[in-house]
Design a protein around this motif. Structure first.
Motif, PDB file in Angstrom:
ATOM      1  N   ASN A  23      32.164  43.593  61.761  1.00 13.00           N
ATOM      2  CA  ASN A  23      33.921  44.290  62.727  1.00 13.00           C
ATOM      3  C   ASN A  23      34.217  45.117  61.891  1.00 13.00           C
ATOM      4  N   SER A  24      34.202  44.983  60.694  1.00 17.54           N
ATOM      5  CA  SER A  24      34.986  45.731  59.298  1.00 17.54           C
ATOM      6  C   SER A  24      34.800  45.536  58.512  1.00 17.54           C
ATOM      7  N   TYR A  25      34.871  46.133  56.986  1.00 20.22           N
ATOM      8  CA  TYR A  25      34.376  45.608  55.910  1.00 20.22           C
ATOM      9  C   TYR A  25      35.307  46.723  54.932  1.00 20.22           C
ATOM     10  N   SER A  26      34.866  46.335  53.299  1.00 24.43           N
ATOM     11  CA  SER A  26      36.035  47.063  52.521  1.00 24.43           C
ATOM     12  C   SER A  26      35.208  46.708  51.177  1.00 24.43           C
ATOM     13  N   THR A  27      35.267  47.528  50.268  1.00 29.09           N
ATOM     14  CA  THR A  27      35.506  46.914  48.525  1.00 29.09           C
ATOM     15  C   THR A  27      36.705  47.203  48.312  1.00 29.09           C
ATOM     16  N   ILE A  28      36.694  46.199  47.591  1.00 31.28           N
ATOM     17  CA  ILE A  28      38.371  46.430  47.114  1.00 31.28           C
ATOM     18  C   ILE A  28      37.749  45.024  45.731  1.00 31.28           C
ATOM     19  N   SER A  29      38.303  46.553  44.418  1.00 27.72           N
ATOM     20  CA  SER A  29      38.642  46.838  43.394  1.00 27.72           C
ATOM     21  C   SER A  29      40.151  46.839  43.139  1.00 27.72           C
TER      22      SER A  29
ATOM     23  N   LYS B 249      33.791  48.768  35.290  1.00 22.29           N
ATOM     24  CA  LYS B 249      34.127  48.957  34.082  1.00 22.29           C
ATOM     25  C   LYS B 249      34.455  48.348  32.942  1.00 22.29           C
ATOM     26  N   ASN B 250      35.885  47.843  33.505  1.00 21.69           N
ATOM     27  CA  ASN B 250      36.390  46.699  32.426  1.00 21.69           C
ATOM     28  C   ASN B 250      35.995  45.513  32.646  1.00 21.69           C
ATOM     29  N   GLY B 251      35.487  44.654  33.515  1.00 20.15           N
ATOM     30  CA  GLY B 251      34.862  43.934  33.182  1.00 20.15           C
ATOM     31  C   GLY B 251      35.506  43.036  34.598  1.00 20.15           C
ATOM     32  N   ASP B 252      36.767  43.773  35.707  1.00 17.80           N
ATOM     33  CA  ASP B 252      37.155  43.438  36.644  1.00 17.80           C
ATOM     34  C   ASP B 252      36.508  42.887  37.678  1.00 17.80           C
ATOM     35  N   LYS B 253      36.118  41.938  38.608  1.00 18.82           N
ATOM     36  CA  LYS B 253      35.815  42.026  39.648  1.00 18.82           C
ATOM     37  C   LYS B 253      36.040  42.783  40.859  1.00 18.82           C
TER      38      LYS B 253
ATOM     39  N   GLU C 297      32.571  33.128  50.491  1.00 18.48           N
ATOM     40  CA  GLU C 297      33.952  32.559  50.657  1.00 18.48           C
ATOM     41  C   GLU C 297      34.268  32.715  52.231  1.00 18.48           C
ATOM     42  N   LEU C 298      34.050  31.272  53.349  1.00 18.78           N
ATOM     43  CA  LEU C 298      34.977  31.992  53.589  1.00 18.78           C
ATOM     44  C   LEU C 298      37.029  31.571  53.687  1.00 18.78           C
ATOM     45  N   ILE C 299      37.523  32.767  53.928  1.00 19.28           N
ATOM     46  CA  ILE C 299      38.992  33.150  53.450  1.00 19.28           C
ATOM     47  C   ILE C 299      39.841  33.169  54.387  1.00 19.28           C
ATOM     48  N   GLU C 300      41.142  32.821  54.204  1.00 24.15           N
ATOM     49  CA  GLU C 300      41.973  33.076  55.693  1.00 24.15           C
ATOM     50  C   GLU C 300      43.306  34.151  54.410  1.00 24.15           C
ATOM     51  N   VAL C 301      43.926  35.303  55.014  1.00 24.53           N
ATOM     52  CA  VAL C 301      44.037  36.169  54.914  1.00 24.53           C
ATOM     53  C   VAL C 301      44.787  37.075  55.799  1.00 24.53           C
ATOM     54  N   ASP C 302      46.293  37.742  56.061  1.00 22.84           N
ATOM     55  CA  ASP C 302      46.571  37.905  56.770  1.00 22.84           C
ATOM     56  C   ASP C 302      46.090  39.208  56.849  1.00 22.84           C
TER      57      ASP C 302
ATOM     58  N   TYR D 251      44.579  44.518  45.874  1.00 22.35           N
ATOM     59  CA  TYR D 251      43.617  43.481  44.848  1.00 22.35           C
ATOM     60  C   TYR D 251      44.156  42.162  44.953  1.00 22.35           C
ATOM     61  N   GLU D 252      46.263  42.344  44.932  1.00 21.28           N
ATOM     62  CA  GLU D 252      46.379  41.115  45.210  1.00 21.28           C
ATOM     63  C   GLU D 252      46.202  39.719  45.628  1.00 21.28           C
ATOM     64  N   ASP D 253      46.327  40.712  46.956  1.00 22.69           N
ATOM     65  CA  ASP D 253      46.108  40.203  48.477  1.00 22.69           C
ATOM     66  C   ASP D 253      45.010  39.430  47.936  1.00 22.69           C
ATOM     67  N   ILE D 254      43.582  39.371  47.625  1.00 28.11           N
ATOM     68  CA  ILE D 254      42.290  38.918  47.361  1.00 28.11           C
ATOM     69  C   ILE D 254      42.430  38.195  46.665  1.00 28.11           C
ATOM     70  N   ILE D 255      42.985  38.559  45.092  1.00 30.16           N
ATOM     71  CA  ILE D 255      43.476  38.030  44.199  1.00 30.16           C
ATOM     72  C   ILE D 255      43.875  36.260  44.862  1.00 30.16           C
TER      73      ILE D 255
END
Length: 859
Positions: free
Chosen positions: A599-605, A619-623, A667-672, A677-681
């Motif tokens: 339905n929707s998707y995104s890449t979150i860095s 490049k900094n080793g962040d997920k 992962e099955l997650i629950e977010v509004d 990036y902080e929303d995912i963390i």
């Protein structure tokens, strides 16, 4: 052959010798004198025998019927066993210290000696009757249910009045003066069956489980020695029960009483059969002796209100009432078999509280439970609580059907009864085996399968049948009884013996039952293998299945019968329609599939959120996370569909170079909302989906499937129910501090969902039940359920607690009517009735119950 059996005078000499050798263990007591002047003797056996009468006791009576020599012979052999092992066997030693054994080896000395010397088949005693005939059936001369008949020549002539005979007066006076007796075993032949006592009401008694468990545990002792299994049967409907027996008199005195019918002949080959019966009964008697203290005032009291608290597809939770005591714990017993043992083999749990959760069970399966309270200090155990029956709920993809045999196409056909064979259908009994008069007999049992969907896939099945009499199976360890599924077009006349006997079989079902395992009063079943389920499944297209039950086809020289009798549920000799042969079928149907696109998707860095499908490390080793969202509204309506399987299908575009131990989780997650990036963390993780995939596994560039486990499917189902979207996160992990390692995913990511049409919710319960009396029976009427998808109603009776489950009691009715009769319900016994509404699945409603009060006047 007769010389191998001991005479009565030799028996008395033996007992007197035992008393002389073991004066502190054995005391011989004369309790009466027969018509012909013989002493009737009872043997007291206990450590410190002078105090025997102050201990709980077992009463053993043998050979009350003259021709049934096993009781006499076994008693003497058991006494020999006791004196040999009294200081060796710790169980026997404990019993002798705590309890007493009262043994009357032969309660009918005159008849026994007449049987030995003159006429082997003599049954009665030898009193001279008023009309010059001889003999009274002593086991019809007790007072409970006594019936006077005029034919003094009859083998069941019970005398002029109760206790008219010296033998019955002697044992009555002894029992009346010894309230320490808790168990009574009356040994007879033949039939290899236990007959627990009854109160002529054909309803469960609170101590019925005690008697069944005692018999079943003795059965386990037989199995260790000979592999034999006895039946356990309280008898036929009240009108046909025997009258005036010792068993019922002992029971009326508060004693657990049973007749034990041993062997297949009254006077069998001693070395081949009688010795075998003795060998198996000695350990069984030892077990029964060990139980007498548990039914005395020294034992804890019985557990109250043992019942069901909750049921799932793989667990059953039980609860009960008992005062809180630190010195008491509880043993819980469970079996899938009718009238099974309650011992170490079937003990599934111990509890210190008033509840127990039984887990890891099989879905849609019948289980039977009972419980005992145990004293920590003495080790004594309480009587058993009345059994509780329950069936686990269906698994997500399951349905079940209980299909009862079709009346008009279920019956037996005899080789020599061709003219009568058509009349053998639809009532009375099924005879299977061979005898002199009927010849070979096969049974035909047919089932209407039209209620099963044409595309049903049978997962498991059982064929149940109720054996009601095995007395005609007279030959030890001879023949077996086999169930076959017949080819649909291999016969044209179901009542023609030759056609049915030669009909082509699609295959045998389950394991054949050997003659030594034939039982009476215990439901037999044949369990279908996977292949046999397929054979049954093929018959759905024909809307019916026909089975042949056959036994041995020939008799050895000199034998006249090897015939087994089963209940059909109808007719004069049937136990009621709940004893009809039955198919218990668990099935599923083909799964439907839907592929839900993203339905929707995104890449979150850490730096940005982009409309891409990438995961890994920057490049900094962040997920770098991939966020996926699926719209579940495209699934069919929730109320009438069940998701059975779900998986996430993804495929990678590239293969990063270099060594690493990078793994990717979903992962099955629950977010509004995903706004940063902080929303995912700071996300709320619900559950991992399937197993992680290693980067090395992605080199094949094949589709990867992340399968939802049970918890994930439950969460998906909840989102489905609530109309919410499914939100997933692809998360990279590495222990090596990876950098610049990014996987790109194809945008054809899909959620693959399999489901079946199936109604989820149980129907609404009926609102009320009314009791009335009509045609000398208790009648029940109830209001219809207000649910639209009602298939019918299921009615059960329970004598001890309100039924909480449709299996928890005696079935009285299943069908679309809103009324039924309790054909065998006693007017003067309190009980509970419950009505359950059910749908096509079937899901069963909550119980609607009513209490029957014998003191209330019902109109």
């Amino acid at each position: 052959m007769k010389n191998q059996y001991i005479s009565y005078s030799e028996s008395l000499s033996f007992l007197n010798d035992m008393q002389k050798k073991y004066p502190k263990l054995i005391e011989v007591v004369k309790i009466g004198t027969t018509f012909e002047g013989r002493d009737i003797v009872l043997v007291k056996i206990s450590k410190d025998v002078e105090n025997a009468d102050s201990k709980p006791a077992l009463l053993y009576t043998g050979s009350i019927h003259a021709r049934e020599w096993i009781g006499h012979e076994l008693a003497l052999k058991f006494i020999e066993h006791i004196v040999e092992f009294k200081d060796v066997d710790p169980i026997l030693e404990k019993s002798l210290n705590e309890s007493t054994l009262y043994m009357v080896p032969c309660l009918n000395p005159d008849g026994y000696e007449y049987s030995r010397k003159h006429f082997s088949f003599w049954r009665k005693n030898r009193r001279k009757n008023h009309d010059g005939t001889y003999g009274v059936d002593l086991n019809r001369n007790f007072s409970i249910g006594f019936k006077k008949i005029s034919n003094t020549k009859s083998n069941v002539y019970g005398g002029e009045h109760p206790f008219s005979e010296a033998e019955t007066r002697a044992i009555k006076e002894f029992v009346d003066s010894h309230p320490n007796i808790t168990i009574a075993l009356d040994y007879h032949s033949q039939g290899n069956v236990f007959f627990p006592a009854h109160k002529f009401k054909h309803e469960a008694e609170v101590d019925g489980t005690d008697m069944n468990a005692l018999a079943a545990n003795m059965n386990d002792e037989f199995a260790k020695i000979t592999g034999r299994k006895y039946g356990i049967h309280r008898g036929k409907p009240p009108a046909a029960l025997i009258s005036g027996s010792g068993r019922e008199y002992y029971y009326s005195r508060g004693i657990l009483a049973m007749v034990v019918e041993v062997g297949t002949k009254n006077i069998p080959d001693y070395m081949k059969s009688m010795s075998s019966s003795i060998h198996e009964n000695i350990p069984a008697l030892k077990y029964a002796f060990s139980e007498v203290v548990n039914y005395s005032s020294l034992a804890p009291r019985r557990v109250d209100n043992f019942t069901i608290k909750n049921i799932t597809s793989d667990s059953i939770e039980l609860e009960w009432e008992y005062e809180k005591r630190d010195d008491i714990y509880f043993e819980i017993y469970r079996s899938k078999k009718d009238k099974d043992a309650c011992n170490e083999r079937t003990r599934v749990g111990i509890s210190g509280s008033n509840s127990y959760l039984d887990t890891d069970l099989k879905s849609s399966t019948n289980y039977i439970y009972t419980i005992r309270a145990v004293s920590k200090s003495s080790g004594y155990k309480s009587p058993f609580a009345p059994i509780v029956k329950a069936r686990t709920l269906l698994a997500q993809d399951e349905f079940f059907k209980l299909i009862f045999a079709s009346k008009d196409t279920t019956g037996y056909i005899g080789e020599h009864t061709q003219e009568q064979n058509r009349s053998h259908f639809g009532h009375n009994s099924l005879f299977v085996g061979v005898n002199k008069s009927k010849g070979v007999c096969d049974s035909v049992i047919s089932f209407d399968l039209s209620s099963l969907p044409k595309d049903a896939i049978i997962k498991s099945a059982r064929f149940y049948i109720y054996p009601m009499n095995r007395v005609g199976a007279k030959i030890e360890k001879y023949g077996e009884w086999t169930l076959s599924l017949l080819e649909h077009n291999s016969f044209s006349d179901i009542a023609d013996f030759n056609q049915i006997d030669s009909a082509k079989s699609k295959g045998h079902i389950g394991l054949a039952i050997k003659s030594q395992h034939l039982t009476q009063g215990i439901w037999n079943y044949w369990e279908f293998s996977a292949l046999e389920c397929k054979l049954l499944e093929e018959e759905i297209a024909n809307s019916s299945a026909t089975f042949r039950l056959d036994g041995p086809k020939v008799l050895p020289d000199g034998e006249d019968s090897q015939m087994m009798q089963f209940d059909i549920g109808y007719g004069k000799f049937g136990g009621g329609i709940h004893y009809r042969p039955m198919l218990d079928i668990n099935y599923t149907i083909p799964k439907l599939k839907i592929n839900l696109p993203l339905n929707s998707y995104s890449t979150i860095s850490k730096d940005k959120i982009s409309k891409e499908l990438k995961s890994g490390f920057d490049k900094n080793g962040d997920k770098i996370y991939t966020y996926l969202e699926f719209d579940l509204s495209k699934l069919p309506d929730y109320e009438n569909h069940i998701i059975t399987d779900c998986s996430l299908r993804i495929k990678n575009k590239n293969i990063p170079k270099g060594k690493s131990d990078i793994h990717y989780y979903v992962e099955l997650i629950e977010v509004d909302e995903v706004g940063s990036y902080e929303d995912i963390i700071n996300r709320e993780k619900i559950e991992y989906i399937g197993y992680e995939v290693a980067e090395n596994s992605l080199k094949s560039q094949e589709n990867q499937y992340f399968n939802f486990d049970t918890l994930s499917k439950e969460m998906l189902d909840k989102l489905y129910q609530d109309g919410k979207k499914l939100k997933l996160l692809i998360k990279p992990t590495s222990s090596l501090g990876a950098k610049n390692r990014v996987i790109k995913w194809y945008d054809g990511i899909e959620l693959v969902i399999k489901y079946i049409p199936k109604h989820r919710d149980a129907p609404k319960a009926v609102e009320s039940i009314k009791i009335s009396k009509e045609n000398k029976m208790i009648k029940l009427n109830w209001t219809p359920s207000k649910s639209e998808n009602i298939k019918g109603y299921y009615v059960v009776r329970n004598s001890f607690h309100p039924p909480k489950h449709f299996m928890d009691g005696v079935k009285l009715y299943g069908g679309k009517d809103t009324w039924t009769y309790d054909n065998f319900g006693s007017f003067d016994k309190e009980k509970y009735y419950a009505v359950f509404a059910y749908d096509e699945t079937p899901n069963f409603s909550e119980a609607t119950t009513i209490y029957y009060d014998p003191l209330e006047k019902y109109i």
